[in-house]
Design an enzyme around this catalytic site. Sequence first.
Site, PDB file in Angstrom:
ATOM      1  N   MET A 178       0.846  -1.170   0.000  1.00 52.15           N
ATOM      2  CA  MET A 178       0.000   0.000   0.000  1.00 52.15           C
ATOM      3  C   MET A 178       0.899   1.243   0.000  1.00 52.15           C
ATOM      4  O   MET A 178       1.611   1.490   0.953  1.00 52.15           O
ATOM      5  CB  MET A 178      -0.893  -0.021   1.247  1.00 52.15           C
ATOM      6  CG  MET A 178      -1.852   1.123   1.315  1.00 52.15           C
ATOM      7  SD  MET A 178      -2.974   1.086   2.743  1.00 52.15           S
ATOM      8  CE  MET A 178      -3.575  -0.577   2.779  1.00 52.15           C
ATOM      9  N   PRO A 179       0.902   2.038  -1.070  1.00 50.09           N
ATOM     10  CA  PRO A 179       1.723   3.241  -1.128  1.00 50.09           C
ATOM     11  C   PRO A 179       1.179   4.363  -0.235  1.00 50.09           C
ATOM     12  O   PRO A 179      -0.028   4.578  -0.165  1.00 50.09           O
ATOM     13  CB  PRO A 179       1.652   3.661  -2.596  1.00 50.09           C
ATOM     14  CG  PRO A 179       1.123   2.483  -3.340  1.00 50.09           C
ATOM     15  CD  PRO A 179       0.295   1.730  -2.360  1.00 50.09           C
ATOM     16  N   TYR A 180       2.090   5.041   0.422  1.00 52.82           N
ATOM     17  CA  TYR A 180       1.768   6.214   1.238  1.00 52.82           C
ATOM     18  C   TYR A 180       2.557   7.399   0.686  1.00 52.82           C
ATOM     19  O   TYR A 180       3.769   7.317   0.545  1.00 52.82           O
ATOM     20  CB  TYR A 180       2.162   5.995   2.697  1.00 52.82           C
ATOM     21  CG  TYR A 180       1.355   4.938   3.398  1.00 52.82           C
ATOM     22  CD1 TYR A 180       0.231   5.289   4.119  1.00 52.82           C
ATOM     23  CD2 TYR A 180       1.724   3.608   3.334  1.00 52.82           C
ATOM     24  CE1 TYR A 180      -0.518   4.315   4.775  1.00 52.82           C
ATOM     25  CE2 TYR A 180       0.979   2.633   3.983  1.00 52.82           C
ATOM     26  CZ  TYR A 180      -0.135   2.995   4.698  1.00 52.82           C
ATOM     27  OH  TYR A 180      -0.874   2.037   5.339  1.00 52.82           O
TER      28      TYR A 180
END
Length: 68
Positions: free
Chosen positions: A1-3
């Site tokens: 999951m990219p932040y």
Amino acid sequence: MPYIQITMITGRTEEQKRDLLAAVSQATADSLGAPLDTVRAWVVEVPPTDIAVAGETHADRRAKSDQT
């Protein structure tokens, strides 16, 4: 999951920030092949008195450029 955290000087409109977040989220999903609903992005706004370039605050640099 990219932040993704975007830090910028205060002063943009809600619409500009909303457009930026949408574009960055989509670009991240596209470039990583990640589902868009897994991308998390947010904006951190900082006053111009709290950011410096070459040891001079952005507020002071802006004030100088307004004088010329």
